[in-house]
Design a protein around this motif. Structure first.
Motif, PDB file in Angstrom:
ATOM      1  N   ALA A  68      50.426  44.807  41.339  1.00  0.00           N
ATOM      2  CA  ALA A  68      48.980  44.975  41.160  1.00  0.00           C
ATOM      3  C   ALA A  68      48.218  43.664  41.087  1.00  0.00           C
ATOM      4  O   ALA A  68      46.994  43.642  41.263  1.00  0.00           O
ATOM      5  CB  ALA A  68      48.716  45.785  39.889  1.00  0.00           C
ATOM      6  N   PRO A  70      47.524  40.939  42.904  1.00  0.00           N
ATOM      7  CA  PRO A  70      46.512  40.478  43.872  1.00  0.00           C
ATOM      8  C   PRO A  70      45.152  41.155  43.664  1.00  0.00           C
ATOM      9  O   PRO A  70      44.109  40.519  43.833  1.00  0.00           O
ATOM     10  CB  PRO A  70      47.123  40.846  45.224  1.00  0.00           C
ATOM     11  CG  PRO A  70      48.599  40.808  44.979  1.00  0.00           C
ATOM     12  CD  PRO A  70      48.762  41.347  43.576  1.00  0.00           C
ATOM     13  N   TRP A  71      45.159  42.418  43.274  1.00  0.00           N
ATOM     14  CA  TRP A  71      43.900  43.130  43.056  1.00  0.00           C
ATOM     15  C   TRP A  71      43.351  42.843  41.663  1.00  0.00           C
ATOM     16  O   TRP A  71      42.142  42.640  41.509  1.00  0.00           O
ATOM     17  CB  TRP A  71      44.120  44.637  43.267  1.00  0.00           C
ATOM     18  CG  TRP A  71      44.398  44.921  44.709  1.00  0.00           C
ATOM     19  CD1 TRP A  71      43.468  45.167  45.692  1.00  0.00           C
ATOM     20  CD2 TRP A  71      45.669  44.917  45.353  1.00  0.00           C
ATOM     21  NE1 TRP A  71      44.098  45.318  46.905  1.00  0.00           N
ATOM     22  CE2 TRP A  71      45.456  45.168  46.730  1.00  0.00           C
ATOM     23  CE3 TRP A  71      46.971  44.712  44.919  1.00  0.00           C
ATOM     24  CZ2 TRP A  71      46.489  45.250  47.651  1.00  0.00           C
ATOM     25  CZ3 TRP A  71      48.003  44.787  45.832  1.00  0.00           C
ATOM     26  CH2 TRP A  71      47.761  45.053  47.179  1.00  0.00           C
ATOM     27  N   GLY A  74      42.031  39.254  41.705  1.00  0.00           N
ATOM     28  CA  GLY A  74      40.973  38.979  42.669  1.00  0.00           C
ATOM     29  C   GLY A  74      41.370  38.171  43.897  1.00  0.00           C
ATOM     30  O   GLY A  74      40.512  37.566  44.525  1.00  0.00           O
ATOM     31  N   ALA A  76      43.368  39.618  46.480  1.00  0.00           N
ATOM     32  CA  ALA A  76      43.952  40.568  47.424  1.00  0.00           C
ATOM     33  C   ALA A  76      43.529  40.289  48.867  1.00  0.00           C
ATOM     34  O   ALA A  76      44.247  40.629  49.799  1.00  0.00           O
ATOM     35  CB  ALA A  76      43.579  42.002  47.041  1.00  0.00           C
ATOM     36  N   ARG A  77      42.395  39.652  49.067  1.00  0.00           N
ATOM     37  CA  ARG A  77      41.935  39.355  50.439  1.00  0.00           C
ATOM     38  C   ARG A  77      42.616  38.137  51.033  1.00  0.00           C
ATOM     39  O   ARG A  77      42.498  37.886  52.222  1.00  0.00           O
ATOM     40  CB  ARG A  77      40.425  39.179  50.456  1.00  0.00           C
ATOM     41  CG  ARG A  77      39.722  40.495  50.198  1.00  0.00           C
ATOM     42  CD  ARG A  77      38.255  40.390  50.422  1.00  0.00           C
ATOM     43  NE  ARG A  77      37.663  41.708  50.244  1.00  0.00           N
ATOM     44  CZ  ARG A  77      36.398  41.938  50.229  1.00  0.00           C
ATOM     45  NH1 ARG A  77      35.545  40.942  50.380  1.00  0.00           N
ATOM     46  NH2 ARG A  77      35.942  43.154  50.076  1.00  0.00           N
ATOM     47  N   ARG A  82      48.662  37.642  48.763  1.00  0.00           N
ATOM     48  CA  ARG A  82      48.939  39.068  48.539  1.00  0.00           C
ATOM     49  C   ARG A  82      50.354  39.409  49.012  1.00  0.00           C
ATOM     50  O   ARG A  82      51.144  40.021  48.284  1.00  0.00           O
ATOM     51  CB  ARG A  82      47.917  39.933  49.270  1.00  0.00           C
ATOM     52  CG  ARG A  82      48.121  41.431  49.052  1.00  0.00           C
ATOM     53  CD  ARG A  82      47.161  42.275  49.875  1.00  0.00           C
ATOM     54  NE  ARG A  82      47.449  42.121  51.297  1.00  0.00           N
ATOM     55  CZ  ARG A  82      46.585  41.676  52.209  1.00  0.00           C
ATOM     56  NH1 ARG A  82      45.363  41.337  51.850  1.00  0.00           N
ATOM     57  NH2 ARG A  82      46.936  41.575  53.475  1.00  0.00           N
TER      58      ARG A  82
END
Length: 105
Positions: A68, A70-71, A74, A76-77, A82
């Protein structure tokens, strides 16, 4: 495994080109892995205070965080970061799954 995983993670994070928060999180996991392995009641533990089964529970919880992260953190993009953490979490899950956590340390 953890005595190999910690330095491998340290090197892999740099080889992957992680920077900023993803690199800092990788370093946090390096430290946590070393803390866990050195304090677990196993023949290779240094200060054997953590029961082996508790180490396993903490390991599984850390896998969930790694998946979890990466999300949650902040990034994840950032595809590379990621992918790095998803691969790391997958590796840790496979190690957790292959370990007999009911064994005596």
């Amino acid at each position: 495994m953890d005595y190999v995983t910690a330095p491998a993670l340290y090197l892999a994070a740099r080889r992957a080109g992680l920077q900023g928060p993803p690199l800092r999180w990788a370093n946090v996991f390096v430290a946590l892995i070393l803390l866990a392995v050195t304090t677990t009641r196993t023949p290779l533990g240094v200060v054997r205070v953590v029961p082996f089964q508790w180490h396993g529970r903490a390991e599984l919880a850390s896998v969930a965080v790694q998946f979890a992260l990466p999300w949650l953190a902040g990034f994840a993009r950032e595809r590379r970061a990621r992918s790095f953490f998803l691969a790391f979490a997958t590796y840790n899950f496979l190690v957790w799954w292959a370990t007999d956590w009911e064994a005596e340390g």
